[in-house]
Design an enzyme around this catalytic site. Structure first.
Site, PDB file in Angstrom:
ATOM      1  N   SER A 186     -57.576  18.417 -25.439  1.00 36.27           N
ATOM      2  CA  SER A 186     -56.705  18.864 -26.538  1.00 36.27           C
ATOM      3  C   SER A 186     -57.409  19.817 -27.500  1.00 36.27           C
ATOM      4  O   SER A 186     -57.171  19.776 -28.709  1.00 36.27           O
ATOM      5  CB  SER A 186     -56.117  17.659 -27.285  1.00 36.27           C
ATOM      6  OG  SER A 186     -55.338  16.877 -26.395  1.00 36.27           O
ATOM      7  N   GLY A 217     -54.815  16.340 -22.575  1.00 38.37           N
ATOM      8  CA  GLY A 217     -53.372  16.560 -22.478  1.00 38.37           C
ATOM      9  C   GLY A 217     -52.551  15.690 -23.408  1.00 38.37           C
ATOM     10  O   GLY A 217     -51.333  15.609 -23.261  1.00 38.37           O
ATOM     11  N   GLU A 267     -58.668  13.947 -13.759  1.00 37.34           N
ATOM     12  CA  GLU A 267     -57.425  13.863 -12.976  1.00 37.34           C
ATOM     13  C   GLU A 267     -57.752  13.701 -11.490  1.00 37.34           C
ATOM     14  O   GLU A 267     -57.053  12.999 -10.758  1.00 37.34           O
ATOM     15  CB  GLU A 267     -56.555  15.108 -13.231  1.00 37.34           C
ATOM     16  CG  GLU A 267     -55.883  15.020 -14.601  1.00 37.34           C
ATOM     17  CD  GLU A 267     -55.626  16.352 -15.273  1.00 37.34           C
ATOM     18  OE1 GLU A 267     -55.672  17.399 -14.607  1.00 37.34           O
ATOM     19  OE2 GLU A 267     -55.383  16.350 -16.503  1.00 37.34           O
ATOM     20  N   LYS A 278     -55.036  24.116 -14.248  1.00 35.50           N
ATOM     21  CA  LYS A 278     -54.487  22.978 -13.483  1.00 35.50           C
ATOM     22  C   LYS A 278     -53.439  23.501 -12.473  1.00 35.50           C
ATOM     23  O   LYS A 278     -53.601  24.600 -11.961  1.00 35.50           O
ATOM     24  CB  LYS A 278     -53.925  21.914 -14.430  1.00 35.50           C
ATOM     25  CG  LYS A 278     -54.949  21.522 -15.499  1.00 35.50           C
ATOM     26  CD  LYS A 278     -54.614  20.270 -16.234  1.00 35.50           C
ATOM     27  CE  LYS A 278     -55.690  20.023 -17.280  1.00 35.50           C
ATOM     28  NZ  LYS A 278     -55.532  18.757 -17.972  1.00 35.50           N
ATOM     29  N   ASN A 286     -58.710  25.951 -17.848  1.00 38.34           N
ATOM     30  CA  ASN A 286     -58.350  25.121 -16.704  1.00 38.34           C
ATOM     31  C   ASN A 286     -56.827  25.136 -16.586  1.00 38.34           C
ATOM     32  O   ASN A 286     -56.140  24.409 -17.287  1.00 38.34           O
ATOM     33  CB  ASN A 286     -58.875  23.689 -16.930  1.00 38.34           C
ATOM     34  CG  ASN A 286     -58.493  22.758 -15.795  1.00 38.34           C
ATOM     35  OD1 ASN A 286     -57.986  23.196 -14.763  1.00 38.34           O
ATOM     36  ND2 ASN A 286     -58.737  21.465 -15.979  1.00 38.34           N
ATOM     37  N   HIS A 341     -63.194  16.407 -12.349  1.00 39.00           N
ATOM     38  CA  HIS A 341     -62.241  16.309 -13.460  1.00 39.00           C
ATOM     39  C   HIS A 341     -61.600  14.916 -13.419  1.00 39.00           C
ATOM     40  O   HIS A 341     -61.360  14.373 -12.345  1.00 39.00           O
ATOM     41  CB  HIS A 341     -61.178  17.402 -13.329  1.00 39.00           C
ATOM     42  CG  HIS A 341     -60.309  17.498 -14.538  1.00 39.00           C
ATOM     43  ND1 HIS A 341     -59.270  16.620 -14.765  1.00 39.00           N
ATOM     44  CD2 HIS A 341     -60.352  18.334 -15.603  1.00 39.00           C
ATOM     45  CE1 HIS A 341     -58.701  16.933 -15.928  1.00 39.00           C
ATOM     46  NE2 HIS A 341     -59.342  17.955 -16.449  1.00 39.00           N
ATOM     47  N   GLU A 388     -65.300  15.318 -21.504  1.00 42.21           N
ATOM     48  CA  GLU A 388     -63.855  15.215 -21.738  1.00 42.21           C
ATOM     49  C   GLU A 388     -63.456  13.741 -21.826  1.00 42.21           C
ATOM     50  O   GLU A 388     -63.297  13.083 -20.789  1.00 42.21           O
ATOM     51  CB  GLU A 388     -63.088  15.865 -20.582  1.00 42.21           C
ATOM     52  CG  GLU A 388     -63.383  17.333 -20.393  1.00 42.21           C
ATOM     53  CD  GLU A 388     -62.236  18.049 -19.695  1.00 42.21           C
ATOM     54  OE1 GLU A 388     -61.741  19.029 -20.240  1.00 42.21           O
ATOM     55  OE2 GLU A 388     -61.816  17.600 -18.609  1.00 42.21           O
TER      56      GLU A 388
HETATM   57  P1  PGA Z   1     -56.191  19.775 -22.291  1.00 39.45           P
HETATM   58  O1  PGA Z   1     -56.927  19.638 -20.880  1.00 39.45           O
HETATM   59  O2  PGA Z   1     -56.847  20.900 -23.033  1.00 39.45           O
HETATM   60  O3  PGA Z   1     -54.752  20.050 -21.948  1.00 39.45           O
HETATM   61  O4  PGA Z   1     -56.360  18.469 -22.987  1.00 39.45           O
HETATM   62  C1  PGA Z   1     -58.315  19.758 -20.789  1.00 39.45           C
HETATM   63  C2  PGA Z   1     -58.764  19.517 -19.372  1.00 39.45           C
HETATM   64  O5  PGA Z   1     -58.171  18.670 -18.700  1.00 39.45           O
HETATM   65  O6  PGA Z   1     -59.715  20.134 -18.880  1.00 39.45           O
END
Ligand code: PGA
Length: 254
Positions: free
Chosen positions: A210, A176, A100, A13, A11, A98, A170
């Site tokens: 993460s 993140g 976000e 982003k 991903n 997601h 998640e």
């Molecule tokens: P991350 O993001 O691996 O940076 O924690 C995962 C995601 O948001 O899909």
């Protein structure tokens, strides 16, 4: 024998110009090609990169997709991209819901459901994200929260439709932050997700939050974790290859 084929989805982003996306694929492909014998790999890119990624991946079995879509086919929806447009450019997968997008752009369980339906109609595999906040986690409400999201977002689908989905668990607090969940507790939640609704028993369920080359093997050694939805650690092609390679060894032993 293990029935579910592992999947690792990058991903990206809001990262990478088309030129950067092409350079990534050029560096990634030679290393990743040997991994696709054992796992599926998908690059989830910003809309403007999709054409370049498609071109750079041509002839490879690595898939690509988008990070969101709109549920209408076409029309006066300024700024949106439909599932049918994603199909035309060759997307095999698309992320939906997601955290976000839920937090910053108003996605709800209901709009997640509409997007899933639109994607299924185009034969694009939705990667549906669910996960609890830190407060919900601390209050011991993780299982309840993910079940609620699944019921509200996917409750109207048939068992057969649910079986083709990919679910990404998640925990919002792990995304993140560098604070990944504990693999055992992620596996427990994923077992809850499997039994939450018909059809999910054999669906692929990923962990996200993460995940790194250092912890991917510990997650993927767990019985019900079928791969990862990877943000930060997918931005560098070498890191992403290492993450997948280290998980692949434990899948083979599982
Ligand atoms: P991350 O993001 O691996 O940076 O924690 C995962 C995601 O948001 O899909």
């Amino acid at each position: 024998m293990r029935r579910r084929r592992p999947l690792f989805a990058a991903n990206w982003k809001m990262h990478k110009s088309p030129q950067e996306a092409r350079a990534y694929v050029t560096a990634f492909l030679p290393e990743a090609e040997s991994l696709v014998a054992s796992v599926d790999i998908v690059l989830l890119a910003p809309f403007i990169d999709l054409e370049c990624v498609c071109d750079a991946l041509s002839g490879s079995t690595i898939g690509f997709g988008a990070q969101d879509c709109f549920w209408e086919r076409e029309g006066a929806f300024t700024g949106e991209v439909s599932a049918s447009m994603l199909k035309k450019i060759g997307c095999s997968h698309c992320v939906v819901g997601h955290s976000e997008r839920r937090r910053l752009f108003g996605d709800t369980d209901e709009t997640v459901g509409r997007k899933v339906t639109a994607l299924l109609a185009e034969d694009i595999t939705p990667i549906v994200c669910v996960g609890e906040s830190l407060d919900e986690n601390r209050a011991g409400r993780t299982a309840e929260r993910v079940q609620e999201q699944l019921r509200a977002g996917l409750g109207y689908l048939s068992d057969a439709e649910r079986a083709v989905l990919v679910i990404a668990y998640e925990p919002v607090w792990a995304i993140g932050t560098g604070l990944a969940d504990n693999p055992k507790s992620a596996n427990n939640t994923i077992q809850t997700i499997r039994s939450a609704a018909g059809g999910l028993g054999e669906a692929r369920i990923l962990y996200g939050g993460s995940m790194t080359a250092e912890n991917s093997a510990a997650f993927c050694a767990e019985s019900d974790i079928d791969g990862g939805l990877v943000g930060s650690a997918s931005l560098d092609p070498n890191k992403f290859v290492r993450l997948i390679a280290s998980a692949t060894q434990v899948f083979d032993a599982r």
